[in-house]
Motif scaffolding. Structure first.
Motif, PDB file in Angstrom:
ATOM      1  N   GLU A  42     -15.136   4.805 -22.803  1.00 55.23           N
ATOM      2  CA  GLU A  42     -15.312   5.047 -21.371  1.00 55.23           C
ATOM      3  C   GLU A  42     -15.205   6.536 -21.046  1.00 55.23           C
ATOM      4  N   ILE A  43     -14.415   7.260 -21.839  1.00 56.83           N
ATOM      5  CA  ILE A  43     -14.221   8.692 -21.606  1.00 56.83           C
ATOM      6  C   ILE A  43     -15.370   9.512 -22.188  1.00 56.83           C
ATOM      7  N   THR A  44     -15.759   9.183 -23.424  1.00 52.96           N
ATOM      8  CA  THR A  44     -16.718  10.023 -24.156  1.00 52.96           C
ATOM      9  C   THR A  44     -18.157   9.527 -24.094  1.00 52.96           C
ATOM     10  N   HIS A  45     -18.324   8.234 -23.811  1.00 50.09           N
ATOM     11  CA  HIS A  45     -19.660   7.596 -23.840  1.00 50.09           C
ATOM     12  C   HIS A  45     -20.292   7.686 -25.228  1.00 50.09           C
ATOM     13  N   GLN A  46     -19.429   7.757 -26.248  1.00 47.30           N
ATOM     14  CA  GLN A  46     -19.895   7.771 -27.634  1.00 47.30           C
ATOM     15  C   GLN A  46     -19.813   6.360 -28.215  1.00 47.30           C
ATOM     16  N   ASP A  47     -20.524   6.142 -29.348  1.00 41.68           N
ATOM     17  CA  ASP A  47     -20.480   4.811 -29.954  1.00 41.68           C
ATOM     18  C   ASP A  47     -19.204   4.649 -30.783  1.00 41.68           C
ATOM     19  N   GLU A  48     -18.979   3.422 -31.246  1.00 40.37           N
ATOM     20  CA  GLU A  48     -17.738   3.106 -31.962  1.00 40.37           C
ATOM     21  C   GLU A  48     -17.588   3.931 -33.236  1.00 40.37           C
ATOM     22  N   GLU A  49     -18.688   4.158 -33.953  1.00 47.89           N
ATOM     23  CA  GLU A  49     -18.612   4.918 -35.197  1.00 47.89           C
ATOM     24  C   GLU A  49     -18.120   6.336 -34.948  1.00 47.89           C
ATOM     25  N   TRP A  50     -18.632   6.972 -33.899  1.00 48.26           N
ATOM     26  CA  TRP A  50     -18.210   8.342 -33.564  1.00 48.26           C
ATOM     27  C   TRP A  50     -16.720   8.376 -33.280  1.00 48.26           C
ATOM     28  N   ILE A  51     -16.239   7.410 -32.509  1.00 47.47           N
ATOM     29  CA  ILE A  51     -14.825   7.378 -32.134  1.00 47.47           C
ATOM     30  C   ILE A  51     -13.951   7.158 -33.357  1.00 47.47           C
TER      31      ILE A  51
ATOM     32  N   LYS B 146       0.835  -1.202   0.000  1.00 48.99           N
ATOM     33  CA  LYS B 146       0.000   0.000   0.000  1.00 48.99           C
ATOM     34  C   LYS B 146       0.867   1.249   0.000  1.00 48.99           C
ATOM     35  N   GLU B 147       1.940   1.206   0.830  1.00 50.84           N
ATOM     36  CA  GLU B 147       2.822   2.361   0.897  1.00 50.84           C
ATOM     37  C   GLU B 147       3.528   2.580  -0.436  1.00 50.84           C
ATOM     38  N   LYS B 148       3.935   1.465  -1.075  1.00 53.40           N
ATOM     39  CA  LYS B 148       4.607   1.567  -2.351  1.00 53.40           C
ATOM     40  C   LYS B 148       3.690   2.210  -3.386  1.00 53.40           C
ATOM     41  N   LYS B 149       2.412   1.790  -3.370  1.00 51.44           N
ATOM     42  CA  LYS B 149       1.444   2.359  -4.299  1.00 51.44           C
ATOM     43  C   LYS B 149       1.205   3.829  -3.980  1.00 51.44           C
ATOM     44  N   ALA B 150       1.150   4.130  -2.668  1.00 49.07           N
ATOM     45  CA  ALA B 150       0.899   5.508  -2.254  1.00 49.07           C
ATOM     46  C   ALA B 150       2.084   6.410  -2.558  1.00 49.07           C
ATOM     47  N   GLU B 151       3.272   5.815  -2.708  1.00 49.06           N
ATOM     48  CA  GLU B 151       4.475   6.596  -2.951  1.00 49.06           C
ATOM     49  C   GLU B 151       4.596   7.069  -4.404  1.00 49.06           C
ATOM     50  N   LEU B 152       3.732   6.605  -5.297  1.00 53.04           N
ATOM     51  CA  LEU B 152       3.788   7.054  -6.681  1.00 53.04           C
ATOM     52  C   LEU B 152       3.614   8.574  -6.741  1.00 53.04           C
ATOM     53  N   ALA B 153       4.517   9.199  -7.439  1.00 50.55           N
ATOM     54  CA  ALA B 153       4.451  10.657  -7.572  1.00 50.55           C
ATOM     55  C   ALA B 153       3.316  11.044  -8.522  1.00 50.55           C
ATOM     56  N   THR B 154       2.880  12.287  -8.419  1.00 51.39           N
ATOM     57  CA  THR B 154       1.769  12.783  -9.238  1.00 51.39           C
ATOM     58  C   THR B 154       2.189  14.028 -10.014  1.00 51.39           C
ATOM     59  N   LEU B 155       1.804  14.065 -11.264  1.00 46.72           N
ATOM     60  CA  LEU B 155       1.853  15.286 -12.055  1.00 46.72           C
ATOM     61  C   LEU B 155       0.427  15.602 -12.483  1.00 46.72           C
ATOM     62  N   ILE B 156       0.053  16.853 -12.389  1.00 43.78           N
ATOM     63  CA  ILE B 156      -1.295  17.273 -12.768  1.00 43.78           C
ATOM     64  C   ILE B 156      -1.240  17.955 -14.137  1.00 43.78           C
ATOM     65  N   PHE B 157      -1.976  17.401 -15.083  1.00 41.15           N
ATOM     66  CA  PHE B 157      -2.053  17.972 -16.428  1.00 41.15           C
ATOM     67  C   PHE B 157      -3.471  18.474 -16.686  1.00 41.15           C
ATOM     68  N   SER B 158      -3.583  19.525 -17.476  1.00 42.76           N
ATOM     69  CA  SER B 158      -4.898  20.018 -17.868  1.00 42.76           C
ATOM     70  C   SER B 158      -5.153  19.722 -19.334  1.00 42.76           C
ATOM     71  N   ASN B 159      -6.406  19.584 -19.666  1.00 41.47           N
ATOM     72  CA  ASN B 159      -6.823  19.475 -21.057  1.00 41.47           C
ATOM     73  C   ASN B 159      -8.156  20.188 -21.194  1.00 41.47           C
ATOM     74  N   SER B 160      -8.488  20.590 -22.397  1.00 41.40           N
ATOM     75  CA  SER B 160      -9.784  21.224 -22.615  1.00 41.40           C
ATOM     76  C   SER B 160     -10.830  20.146 -22.849  1.00 41.40           C
ATOM     77  N   SER B 161     -12.053  20.414 -22.461  1.00 40.97           N
ATOM     78  CA  SER B 161     -13.127  19.430 -22.612  1.00 40.97           C
ATOM     79  C   SER B 161     -13.373  19.086 -24.070  1.00 40.97           C
ATOM     80  N   SER B 162     -13.091  20.026 -24.980  1.00 46.42           N
ATOM     81  CA  SER B 162     -13.349  19.783 -26.397  1.00 46.42           C
ATOM     82  C   SER B 162     -12.403  18.752 -26.991  1.00 46.42           C
TER      83      SER B 162
END
Length: 372
Positions: free
Chosen positions: A267-276, A33-49
């Motif tokens: 899983e991200i967009t909830h769109q069908d396969e054709e849209w993707i 658990k500690e090993k998993k908790a020790e993973l460092a984090t970087l925060i990235f932004s993206n636009s919803s579009s």
């Protein structure tokens, strides 16, 4: 009596062993658990579009960076440079023009890896479409573009390099957005425009005629790059290498496992396969968009130069692009991936692409061999 004593000793030994085993298991579980908790984090932004951009989604979904100690976090926030420059986030996934211009004017940021290229369509008012299909005939016409976007810089750079055209030859009108540019072109207020492929339906509904894709004029041009907060980038360089490795490995998955890619984007967009498929695999439909993570210094250099030429970056004292455009993080990441997969030609080909698209970087030949 001796038998009872012997049995008691055995039971006591078993109890001690049980407690010891339980303690070991407890310590082992806690260590994990500690090993998993020790993973460092970087925060990235993206636009919803552009939340469906595949590579970072694949990397996050499949935990590709966790083996190198990074657990990235993605936030969909506004498109301003403020959060990046103030250090509220570590990096931006989308856009090139804003960090390119901000960095050129002294902002403490770095551009270091690619998100996408291509994706723009060139339209003309139907009355003059046939006359302007060849851009050498654009002299004297009005071109309307959203201000400080990729298509503006790419078109300006191309017209100057190919025909020597400047703002004295072509009347450039800079507008608030792609939809505004489409409206202006359909009304005849401007003759030509270039917009993102997602605006195709709007452009055609207003009678505009497609005369080219922007890649026809400037093949394989750079669009969105990823940028990092300067302080974070210098402090956490190994984490940005890990992030880049994840994108490199995701690029292979994107190219070789469409089913997995589509599953993740669904899983991200909830769109069908054709849209993707229409948005990430249909080359013609997306105006030949690409998601190659290569930093592509050579392509960005063209846009940097036109930004200086047009005054977006201080003409008197322009900050050199190489001061805030870093190709070493991606190069180190790709070297590590190749070393981890020595027989994989896909990654070796990525190095060939890297050499061809970044060799204008100062001192490139001395630092980077043509093949690994």
């Amino acid at each position: 009596m001796k038998k009872k004593l012997k049995v008691s000793k055995i039971l006591w030994s078993i109890e001690i062993a049980s407690v010891f085993l339980t303690s070991c298991l407890f310590v082992s579980c806690n260590s994990k658990k500690e090993k998993k908790a020790e993973l460092a984090t970087l925060i990235f932004s993206n636009s919803s579009s552009s939340a469906y951009t595949p590579l970072y989604n694949i990397s996050v979904a499949d935990g590709l960076t966790e083996k190198d100690g990074l657990k990235p976090k993605i936030e969909l926030i506004d498109d301003s440079m403020g959060p990046l420059q103030t250090g509220k986030i570590d990096g931006r996934i989308n856009n090139l023009t804003k960090p390119l211009i901000a960095g050129g004017n002294g902002a403490d940021i770095y551009i270091f890896v690619g998100t996408m290229g291509g994706g723009h369509i060139v339209y003309a008012n139907k009355k003059i479409a046939d006359k302007v299909r060849d851009p050498k005939n654009w002299k004297g016409y009005k071109v309307g573009l959203a201000i400080q976007v990729t298509s503006q810089l790419v078109l300006n750079s191309f017209l100057k390099e190919a025909y020597g055209y400047t703002n004295d030859d072509i009347d450039f009108k800079y507008l608030d957005s792609d939809p505004v540019a489409i409206g202006a072109c359909s009304k005849g207020e401007v003759d030509i425009t270039s917009v993102y492929y997602s605006q195709r339906e709007l452009a055609e509904s207003q009678g505009l005629v497609e005369i080219a894709e922007l890649v026809d004029y400037s093949p394989d041009y750079a669009c969105c790059r990823q940028s990092a907060n300067g302080k974070s980038f210098r402090k956490n360089r190994p984490l940005y290498v890990a992030w880049s490795k994840g994108l490199i490995e995701a690029w292979k998955i994107y190219n070789n496992d469409e089913n997995r890619t589509i599953e993740i984007i669904q899983e991200i967009t909830h769109q069908d396969e054709e849209w993707i498929r229409n948005h990430i695999y249909d080359a013609k439909g997306t105006a030949h968009i690409t998601f190659n993570p290569d930093p592509y210094y050579n392509g960005v250099l063209k846009q940097y130069r036109i930004s200086v030429d047009q005054g977006y970056i201080n003409k008197e004292h322009p900050r050199p692009l190489e001061e805030y455009f870093d190709i070493s993080v991606y190069a180190d990441a790709l070297k590590e991936v190749i070393a981890e997969h020595p027989g994989d030609q896909f990654y070796k080909d990525m190095w060939v692409y890297f050499v061809a698209h970044n060799d204008k970087y100062p001192g490139f030949a001395e630092k980077y061999p043509e093949t690994l």
